[in-house]
Design an enzyme around this catalytic site. Structure first.
Site, PDB file in Angstrom:
ATOM      1  N   CYS A 391       0.828  -1.209   0.000  1.00  0.00           N
ATOM      2  CA  CYS A 391       0.000   0.000   0.000  1.00  0.00           C
ATOM      3  C   CYS A 391       0.870   1.271   0.000  1.00  0.00           C
ATOM      4  O   CYS A 391       1.386   1.642  -1.037  1.00  0.00           O
ATOM      5  CB  CYS A 391      -0.996  -0.037   1.154  1.00  0.00           C
ATOM      6  SG  CYS A 391      -2.417   1.026   0.830  1.00  0.00           S
ATOM      7  N   HIS A 522      -3.723  -4.788   0.235  1.00  0.00           N
ATOM      8  CA  HIS A 522      -3.076  -5.404   1.399  1.00  0.00           C
ATOM      9  C   HIS A 522      -3.178  -6.927   1.297  1.00  0.00           C
ATOM     10  O   HIS A 522      -4.135  -7.510   1.796  1.00  0.00           O
ATOM     11  CB  HIS A 522      -3.743  -4.936   2.695  1.00  0.00           C
ATOM     12  CG  HIS A 522      -3.484  -3.500   3.018  1.00  0.00           C
ATOM     13  ND1 HIS A 522      -2.399  -3.100   3.758  1.00  0.00           N
ATOM     14  CD2 HIS A 522      -4.161  -2.384   2.691  1.00  0.00           C
ATOM     15  CE1 HIS A 522      -2.425  -1.782   3.882  1.00  0.00           C
ATOM     16  NE2 HIS A 522      -3.482  -1.321   3.246  1.00  0.00           N
ATOM     17  N   GLU A 524      -1.741  -9.084   2.913  1.00  0.00           N
ATOM     18  CA  GLU A 524      -1.658  -9.740   4.237  1.00  0.00           C
ATOM     19  C   GLU A 524      -3.023 -10.124   4.801  1.00  0.00           C
ATOM     20  O   GLU A 524      -3.127 -11.041   5.610  1.00  0.00           O
ATOM     21  CB  GLU A 524      -0.891  -8.853   5.229  1.00  0.00           C
ATOM     22  CG  GLU A 524      -1.545  -7.530   5.624  1.00  0.00           C
ATOM     23  CD  GLU A 524      -1.186  -6.349   4.724  1.00  0.00           C
ATOM     24  OE1 GLU A 524      -0.828  -6.588   3.555  1.00  0.00           O
ATOM     25  OE2 GLU A 524      -1.294  -5.192   5.181  1.00  0.00           O
TER      26      GLU A 524
END
Ligand code: GLN
Length: 550
Positions: A391, A522, A524
């Site tokens: 990001c 993102h 993750e």
């Protein structure tokens, strides 16, 4: 299934906070799911924020974004990771959300002239939301974590709603109290008294725990189980030992040693559908705990380092977990070092990054520390150290490239420099109105959006497919008017929105750099223990290669 047959397990905390209610909730979810029951996990956050998006990660930990875009507590991330599936808006509530609905209904005259009160109206809204969560996606059992500790003023209405749920469906509601047994150094003996007091306090709400998860340094012995059982009115086989462990992923395996899932099913009056099959989970948990696996050194260059170690890792929780999953898959151990980017601004040599096998610049907001991050990115680009930007980490990678390769010295993001001469990162069009109206809460570009991947790129090779969906949380984007120039100088936008307007992934070709890749989204948030994220895995592979060379 009739609505009345739905089962609810409420997880409450006694004695003190921070002893792992979230891990208990996640573990119960995983175990019951393994037994063949569809489960949903609900987090109840007693604060008045309508969602977690407006909270500072140094104070409250990471903001976890659901597929829908709802900004939630980091516990929701653990829930998704343990269950291995996406949760929905129904699975999260804050006091703010609950009150907002009640107040909006009051303004719309929906209470027909009645005096609107915390009890029953707010409590009823909590119950309505719990039932809505229960009917989602064929779930058979809801496990609901009530934030805070028994005795807090803030969560009392939620505990009262749970009490009413038990009154309405006496056979279908269980209470699990997560407690703590301290071992004071001067005594060297584990004490049960705080647990006894917490149960008394819970009793004063009209609630009796069915299970006690006894957190402690060492496993609790039979003598203490006996003592708690008699003092607290809880069956001995429903007192579950939960000693400290090195990784949260061992928790469900430990609970099974005390046969927790069988005991829960018995208490819920549900037949055992199948044996819990934890083989894959166990393999994963063992790999995570394996201290003998070759170590690779990862630096996370960020700025949320102001309030000590505990908070620091919480602010980037999903990133750390995503690294662990890919490392476990590759049979390596990632040693993470936190590097404060502000130090590079004060003159600390960026050359220190040479000691690492890979560098991550994670998400972030605002000015503080960003010039330090840009310096770090320049260093790893020029010295061919594997880099993964998330990001803000992609926006800053593009700014660095524009400044130092395209020679646009004043390249910047309008987040920091409103009238930048070269706004290579600029606010998204639809965001401008939100900001003009001071509407900050829940207005970023949030949640899942599709992207298409270019053939022959690192991203496409890692994902092994042409179309992806990833979760977002940002207001700024790569300015389209600079895309041609950047590409002309070798930067590859390997992922874009299907209309080609939004840049979603930037990378350098392999023949220029071993791994220099960053995402506007993102990744993750969608990394799972048994299904690691392909980009994290690809990044760690390059880091492992560098580590072998050095
Ligand atoms: N501050 C940047 C933006 O709003 C990046 C956000 C992030 O890293 N999550 O676009």
């Amino acid at each position: 299934m009739a609505r009345e047959d739905h089962k609810y397990i409420f997880v409450l905390g006694g004695v003190m906070s921070g002893v792992g209610k979230g891990v208990v909730t996640s573990s119960i979810g995983l175990l019951l799911q393994q037994k063949g029951y569809p489960v949903n996990l609900v987090k109840v956050d007693p604060y008045l924020n309508v969602d977690a998006g407006t909270m500072n990660p140094t104070e409250h930990g990471e903001v976890f974004v659901l597929k829908s875009g709802l900004e939630t507590d980091q516990d929701m991330g653990n829930y998704e990771r343990f269950l291995g599936r996406d949760l929905t808006n129904e699975d999260y509530m804050t006091s703010g959300m609950v009150y907002q609905t009640v107040i909006e209904r009051e303004r719309a005259l929906e209470y027909g002239g009645k005096c609107v009160e915390a009890i029953p109206h707010v409590r009823d809204e909590i119950l309505r939301r719990l039932e809505a969560a229960a009917s989602y996606n064929g779930s058979r059992i809801s496990v609901i974590e009530i934030g805070g500790t028994i005795g807090d003023f803030q969560n009392a209405l939620f505990i009262d709603a749970a009490r009413v749920m038990k009154m309405n469906y006496p056979d279908n509601v269980l209470f699990v109290m997560v407690s703590y047994l301290p071992t004071p150094g001067t005594l060297g003996e584990m004490k049960t008294k705080p647990t006894q007091s917490a149960v008394r306090e819970l009793n004063s709400y009209g609630v009796q725990p069915d299970f006690i998860i006894a957190r402690s340094k060492e496993p609790i012995d039979e003598k203490r189980k006996e003592k708690i059982a008699i003092a607290c009115n809880v069956r001995r086989d429903r007192i579950i030992s939960a000693p400290d462990i090195s990784s949260i992923y061992e928790a469900p395996l430990n609970f099974e040693k005390d046969k927790l899932s069988d005991a829960l099913l018995e208490a819920l009056r549900l037949p055992e559908k199948r044996k819990a099959s934890l083989a894959a989970w166990k393999k994963f948990a063992t790999a995570v705990a394996n201290q003998k696996a070759p170590e690779i050194k990862i630096a996370i260059v960020g700025k949320y380092f102001d309030t000590g170690d505990f908070v620091l890792s919480d602010a980037y929780l999903s990133v750390i977990e995503a690294i662990k999953f890919s490392a476990a898959k590759l049979n390596v151990r990632a040693k993470i070092t936190w590097v404060n980017s502000k130090d590079f601004e004060k003159g600390a040599p960026v050359k220190m990054l040479e000691d690492y096998d890979g560098v991550i610049v994670p998400g972030g907001f605002g000015e503080s520390g960003i010039e330090g991050k840009i310096k770090a990115i320049q260093y790893v680009r020029e010295h061919k150290i594997p880099y993964f930007g998330l990001c803000y980490g992609m926006q800053l990678m593009v700014i660095e490239y524009a400044r130092n390769v395209l020679k646009l010295k004043s390249a910047h993001t309008t987040e920091i420099q409103k009238n930048s001469e070269d706004p290579v990162v600029d606010m998204m069009l639809e965001q401008k109105q939100h900001i003009a109206d001071a509407k900050y809460g829940g207005t970023m570009r949030l949640g899942v959006y599709p992207a298409e991947l270019k053939k022959g790129t690192i991203a496409r090779g890692a994902y092994k497919k042409a179309a992806i969906e990833e979760r977002h949380r940002h207001r700024y984007e790569i300015n389209y008017s600079y895309v041609k120039q950047l590409e002309g100088k070798g930067l590859v936008f390997s992922g874009t929105s299907p209309d080609g307007i939004l840049m979603e992934i930037a990378e350098l070709p392999r023949d220029v750099h071993p791994f220099m890749l960053a995402t506007q989204f993102h990744p993750e948030f969608q990394a799972r223990p048994l299904d690691p994220h392909p980009l994290f895995t690809e990044f760690l592979k390059s880091a492992a290669t560098r580590s072998k060379k050095s």
